[in-house]
Design a protein around this motif. Structure first.
Motif, mmCIF file in Angstrom:
data_model
loop_
_atom_site.group_PDB
_atom_site.id
_atom_site.type_symbol
_atom_site.label_atom_id
_atom_site.label_comp_id
_atom_site.label_asym_id
_atom_site.label_seq_id
_atom_site.Cartn_x
_atom_site.Cartn_y
_atom_site.Cartn_z
ATOM 1 N N SER A 1 0.828 -1.202 0.000
ATOM 2 C CA SER A 1 0.000 0.000 0.000
ATOM 3 C C SER A 1 0.862 1.253 0.000
ATOM 4 O O SER A 1 1.979 1.266 0.509
ATOM 5 N N TRP B 1 -0.129 8.259 4.183
ATOM 6 C CA TRP B 1 -1.581 8.053 4.100
ATOM 7 C C TRP B 1 -2.345 9.292 4.549
ATOM 8 O O TRP B 1 -3.534 9.441 4.239
ATOM 9 N N GLU C 1 -3.363 -1.812 5.541
ATOM 10 C CA GLU C 1 -2.360 -1.847 4.479
ATOM 11 C C GLU C 1 -2.072 -3.296 4.100
ATOM 12 O O GLU C 1 -2.083 -4.193 4.944
#
Length: 915
Positions: free
Chosen positions: A201, A234, A906
Motif C-alpha cells: 500500500s 496516508w 495496508e
C-alpha cells in the motif's frame, strides 16, 4: 473432563504432580495471551515432535534459557517478528502484555520512541527529560529517544524486560528495558545471507539485504546489512500538498569479528541511518475557548454595571482598531466587541481573531471573514490545513567495540565501548490551520560516549555466579528551536500599546524606543546540556540448595547535568524597532543582533543526583519444568529542569529523579512434554516523585510548561503468556495483562503558587486529580495469535497466521482532560460547549483525550519452497481498518487539541531469498 486426545499420551506417561495442577489452574485463571518470544516456526516436515524450541536470553547479562530466567521478560526471535508482520520497534507492543509503544509526539518528529511498561515511561523526547524505558542495541544504551522507532532489519532477537532494571542496566530503566540483539558475525563455516523486496500500500518499496561469512576461517569474519524503506504517506496536508506519515529511510550496518586467540573475541561494528520523510498524520480535533483572559482590573461596581468582566485583551484589541462597544460610561477605556460573547470573557483567541486574523487573511489571500475556528477541524483523520511543513528528518550513526576475554578459572572480562551521534530536524504545525498560531521547528544534535566493563565468574563448584562492573556515559546535546505562538500579535500591537506595557530597557539614541511589549511570542530557545553519568554495580546468584537460588544485587549511580538556557524573542519585524531604525544599536542588553531580545538566560544550571538501586530475589525450581520466583527491586530516572522555559521565573527550578519500588511474584512452567509453556507474573509498585509537565498559563497569558515532581502513584497488576503447539503444524499464542494505575498523593511543595484542595485531592491550577489514570496505561491488554502450517511434497510449506490484539481505554493526557471537572469543580470545557458557542465557531469532536477500547488484527500467508531458501508472503495489517489515536496534545492556551493516528489498513507482498 477428559483431556483432548492429542494430549492423552502425555497425561498417561507420567503422574500429574501438585505443582503441575497449580500451573494449569493458573493458566485457566490468568488473562491468557501470546508469548511471541516463544512462538516458533513449525517443525521440519519429517519432525513429528510437539516440543517447542528453547529461547536463550541475556536479560541478566548472561546467556540462560528463558524458562530459567527469574524475571518477567518477553523475547522475540527474528522468525517470530517476521511471522507477526512486525517491521519496526513500535509493532512489538501489540504482542507484549502491559507494554505501550508509539512513534512519539509529533513535536519530536513522529519517529521518537514513546515507550511505557506497566504504566511507567515518558512522553517527552526533549532533554533534560530522560526516558523511563531504556533502549539498548547490542548492550549499548541510547540516551535519547529521537529516531528510536527503529527498523528491525538485521535483528537476531529482541527482549522486553518488565519492571525496574536498576542493578544491571542503571538509570532511566525505571519502567523496564528493551534490548535489541543483532545477528552475530559468522567467523567459521559457510556464508549466509538474504535479500528481500517488499511492495504494498501507498507505493511501498522496501529492499533489505544481509550477508555474513568468514574472511579468514576461524579467525576473522564480517557482516554487512542494508535497507532502503519507502512508502507514501496516508495522511494529507491540504495547504502544502504534503503526504503525512510517509516513510523514507536508508540504513546500513557493518561488523567485523576477530578471534586472535582461543580466549579473546573482538567485535567492531557501525551503523548509519538517514531518514528524510514528512511528519506524522495528525488533525485538529477540538477547538474551544482558550483558557487565558486576564482581567482589566476595573472596580467591582463598574463590572457589575457593565454586566460583564472586561479583560486586558479587550482593551488591546480596541487600541489595534477592532470595533468597539458603543456607549460605554465615561472614564472607561475603549473596549472591543467580543466576537464570542457566549463564553462571557474576551479571551486570547478573541484578540487574535479580532485584529490579527484580518492581517493574516490579507497576507495569505484568504477570504475576508475567515477565522481561526472549527472550520479547520477535519472529519477525516490524518488531514490538516497547516501553513508550515511537517518534517521528520534525521541522521543517526554509531560505532562500538565489544571485547570478550576469557581469563581462565571461570573468569571473563567484557568491555563495551561506544560512540553515537544524532542530527535531527523536525518542524511541526500544531494548530493545523493556515494561521501561524502554534508551530515549532527543532534541530537537535546529540553525541554520546559510553564505556562499560563487566567482570563475571563462578565459584563454589558453580553454586555462585556473579557479575560486577562499572559504567560511564558522557552526553552533549543542543536544541536549536524556533517557536511561533500567535504570530502577528507583536507586529500589530507594538505600534499602538502605551509604554506601560514595555519590557525594557529601551534602546538609546536620539529617538529612544520603549515599545518592546509582552506580546512577542515568536521565540528561539537555544538550550544545551552536558551529562556525566558513572555507576558501579554487582550481582550474585547463589544456590542455597540445588533447587533454591538467591539473587542479590546493587548499583550506585551518579548523574551530573549542566543545562544552559539562552532563549530569545523575535522583535525584528517591529515597524518601530530593528536594524536601520533611529537609535538602534544591536548591542544594548537584552537586545542582540537581528532584533532578538533575550528573555531567558543566558544562565547555566547545575545539579547532580545519586541513587543506590538494589535487587533481592529468590527462585525455587520445583521440578525440571516448573519454577517460581519472587523479587524486590528499585529503579530511578534522572532529574533535570523544565525543557521548555517560556519565561524567566520558575523555569530554573530543578525536579528530582523518579523512583520506583517493585515487588514481583512469578512462575515459569513447561507442560505437556514441552508442547505448552505458561509464564505468569504479578507485581506491585510504588512510583514516587513522578515527573509531569504541567500545562497552563500565567496571569498575563503566557504559556507555562513546568516539569515538576507532582506526586506518587501505586501500580499493580499481572501478566500471563501462553504458547502451545496443539498438534503438528498448529501453534497457538495467548497473552494478557492487567494494570491498575492510580495516583496515591500529590506533592504540595512541587507547586509554584499552588492551588491545592485537600478535600477533593485536586492539585495546583491544573486538572490533575487523585481519580486520574496514568497516561498510556490501559487497564487491560490482550492478544491472541494462531498459525497453521501445511507441508506439501515437492511444493514446500504454506503457513497462515492471524493475530488480534486488544487495548482497553487509554488516556493520552496526564490530566485525563475531558474526563471530569477541573480543580474548581467546573465541567471540562470539552464537554460543556453550548449551542451558542458552537454557532460562534467552536467545536469538539473528541470530548475525552483518550483512545477508547479497540481491537487490531493482522493476517499473513507465506509459502516456502522445500529447501526453505525462497519465501513469498502476503500480509494485511489493521485488517478491519480501525481508526485509533496514538498521541494527543492539548494546548488550552490556544483552545486546541491535536490528535495523531495509527496506520490504516495496508497490504504487503514480499519475496525473500536466503543463502
Amino acid at each position: 473432563m477428559a483431556a483432548p486426545f492429542y494430549f492423552a499420551p502425555q497425561y498417561l506417561r507420567r503422574p500429574l504432580r501438585l505443582t503441575r495442577c497449580l500451573a494449569l489452574a493458573g493458566t485457566a485463571l490468568a488473562v491468557v495471551g501470546t508469548s511471541p518470544s516463544l512462538a516458533q516456526n513449525a517443525p521440519a516436515a519429517l519432525d513429528d515432535s510437539l516440543r517447542l524450541d528453547e529461547i536463550v536470553v541475556t536479560a541478566q547479562r548472561r546467556a540462560e534459557r528463558l524458562q530459567e530466567a527469574p524475571v518477567s521478560v518477553t523475547a522475540f526471535t527474528a522468525s517470530t517478528l517476521t511471522d507477526q508482520a512486525v517491521s519496526n520497534l513500535v509493532g512489538i507492543a501489540r504482542f507484549t502484555p502491559n507494554v505501550e509503544i508509539s512513534s512519539g509526539r509529533a513535536d519530536g518528529g513522529g519517529s521518537s520512541l514513546n515507550a511505557y511498561i506497566r504504566g511507567v515511561g515518558q512522553q517527552d523526547f526533549l532533554f533534560p527529560t530522560d526516558p523511563g524505558v531504556g533502549l539498548y542495541v547490542d548492550d549499548v544504551y541510547l540516551a535519547r529517544t529521537i529516531g528510536g522507532a527503529l527498523d528491525l532489519s538485521d535483528v537476531e532477537r529482541l527482549e522486553v524486560l518488565r519492571g525496574p532494571q536498576g542493578t544491571l542496566y542503571g538509570k532511566n530503566t525505571v519502567g523496564g528495558a528493551i534490548k535489541i540483539v543483532t545477528k552475530p558475525v559468522i567467523v567459521d563455516g559457510a556464508f549466509e545471507g538474504s535479500i528481500e523486496g517488499t511492495t504494498g500500500s501507498y507505493h511501498r518499496s522496501d529492499v533489505k539485504a544481509y550477508v555474513s561469512g568468514p574472511i579468514v576461517p576461524g579467525v576473522l569474519g564480517f557482516k554487512l546489512s542494508g535497507a532502503s524503506i519507502h512508502r507514501n504517506g496516508w495522511g494529507r496536508n491540504v495547504t502544502t500538498g504534503e503526504d503525512l506519515s510517509d516513510e523514507g529511510k536508508q540504513l546500513v550496518r557493518g561488523a567485523i569479528r576477530w578471534l586472535p586467540s582461543e580466549n579473546l573475541d573482538i567485535t567492531i561494528q557501525g551503523d548509519y541511518q538517514r531518514q528524510r520523510q514528512n511528519g506524522p498524520a495528525g488533525s485538529l480535533v477540538n477547538r474551544y475557548p482558550s483558557d487565558t483572559a486576564p482581567s482589566l482590573g476595573l472596580p467591582p461596581e463598574v463590572v457589575a454595571a457593565l454586566g460583564f468582566e472586561p479583560t486586558a485583551f479587550q482593551y488591546f484589541a480596541a487600541l489595534a482598531g477592532a470595533p468597539t462597544i458603543p456607549g460605554l460610561p465615561g472614564g472607561l477605556p475603549p473596549l472591543a466587541v467580543d466576537p464570542t460573547p457566549s463564553d462571557g470573557l474576551f479571551r486570547f483567541d478573541d484578540l487574535y481573531n479580532s485584529v490579527i486574523v484580518p492581517y493574516w487573511n490579507q497576507k495569505l489571500g484568504l477570504p475576508a471573514g475567515t477565522k481561526f475556528d472549527s472550520r479547520w477541524i477535519s472529519d477525516k483523520p490524518g488531514v490538516s490545513s497547516s501553513l508550515d511543513p511537517s518534517k521528520d528528518n534525521n541522521e543517526v550513526w554509531g560505532l562500538s567495540a565489544s571485547v570478550d576475554w576469557d581469563l581462565g578459572d571461570g573468569l571473563s572480562l567484557k568491555s563495551i565501548t561506544a560512540y553515537r551521534e544524532i542530527d535531527a530536524y523536525f518542524p511541526r504545525d500544531a494548530d493545523k490551520s493556515p494561521y501561524p498560531v502554534a508551530a515549532t521547528a527543532n534541530r537537535v544534535t546529540q553525541d554520546q560516549f559510553s564505556q562499560e566493563l563487566q567482570l563475571s565468574g563462578d565459584a563454589l563448584n558453580g553454586r555462585l555466579r556473579w557479575v560486577t562492573g562499572g559504567y560511564y556515559l558522557r552526553e552533549n546535546a543542543f536544541d536549536d528551536n524556533a517557536v511561533r505562538l500567535y504570530s502577528g500579535l507583536y507586529e500589530v500591537l507594538s505600534p499602538v500599546l502605551p509604554d506601560m506595557y514595555a519590557v525594557g530597557p529601551c534602546t538609546t539614541g536620539p529617538q529612544p524606543d520603549c515599545t518592546t511589549n509582552a506580546f512577542s511570542f515568536d521565540y528561539f530557545p537555544k538550550n544545551r546540556i552536558k551529562v556525566d553519568t558513572w555507576a558501579l554495580f554487582s550481582q550474585i546468584n547463589y544456590d542455597l540448595t540445588p533447587d533454591l537460588n538467591l539473587t542479590l544485587g546493587g548499583r550506585y549511580s551518579e548523574d551530573k547535568k549542566v543545562y544552559t538556557q539562552d532563549n530569545m524573542l523575535q522583535l525584528v519585524q517591529d515597524p518601530k524597532f530593528g536594524p536601520g531604525t533611529p537609535g538602534y544599536t544591536g548591542t544594548i542588553p537584552p537586545f542582540e543582533e537581528n532584533g532578538l531580545a533575550r528573555y531567558v538566560g543566558p544562565r547555566e544550571l547545575k545539579d547532580s543526583w545519586g541513587s543506590f538501586t538494589p535487587k533481592v530475589g529468590l527462585a525455587w525450581t520445583l521440578t525440571a519444568d516448573h519454577m517460581v520466583y519472587a523479587s524486590w527491586s528499585k529503579g530511578f530516572k534522572g532529574g533535570g529542569w523544565s525543557p521548555r522555559p517560556t519565561q524567566q521565573n520558575n523555569t530554573d527550578l530543578a525536579y528530582d529523579p523518579e523512583v520506583l519500588y517493585t515487588y514481583e511474584l512469578g512462575s515459569k512452567n513447561t507442560l505437556m512434554n514441552g508442547s505448552v509453556i505458561v509464564n505468569l507474573a504479578a507485581f506491585y509498585s510504588n512510583y514516587n516523585d513522578m515527573q509531569v509537565t504541567t500545562v497552563g498559563s500565567s496571569g498575563g497569558g503566557a504559556l507555562l510548561l513546568l516539569t515538576r515532581n507532582i506526586g506518587d502513584s501505586i501500580l499493580w497488576g499481572f501478566e500471563g503468556e501462553v504458547t502451545a503447539r496443539l498438534f503438528r503444524g498448529f501453534d497457538l499464542n495467548l497473552a494478557g495483562g492487567y494494570l491498575n494505575s492510580k495516583w496515591d498523593k500529590f506533592n504540595r511543595s512541587a507547586c509554584v503558587a499552588a492551588i491545592y484542595d485537600a478535600t477533593s485531592g485536586r492539585f495546583c491550577d491544573t486538572d490533575l486529580s487523585l481519580d486520574d489514570k496514568l497516561v498510556d496505561a490501559p487497564e487491560w491488554t490482550f492478544t491472541v495469535g494462531a498459525q497453521q502450517t501445511w507441508w506439501m511434497d515437492g511444493i514446500g510449506s504454506l503457513s497462515l497466521r492471524g493475530d488480534a490484539s486488544y487495548r482497553s481505554k487509554t488516556w493520552k493526557d496526564p490530566y485525563n482532560l475531558g474526563g471530569g471537572s477541573n480543580w474548581q469543580g467546573q465541567p471540562d470545557v470539552r464537554k460543556a460547549l453550548t449551542a451558542a458557542q458552537v454557532a460562534e465557531g467552536y467545536r469538539v469532536t473528541m470530548p475525552e483525550l483518550a483512545q477508547d477500547a479497540y481491537w487490531l488484527a493482522n493476517l499473513r500467508l507465506a509459502w516456502r519452497n522445500p529447501d526453505e531458501d525462497w519465501e513469498v508472503a502476503a500480509a494485511v495489517t489493521n485488517l478491519f481498518d480501525k481508526t485509533y489515536v496514538t498521541n494527543l496534545l492539548a494546548a488550552a492556551t490556544f483552545g486546541i487539541d491535536e490528535a495523531y493516528y495509527g496506520r490504516p489498513r495496508e497490504w504487503m507482498l514480499s519475496v525473500k531469498y536466503r543463502f
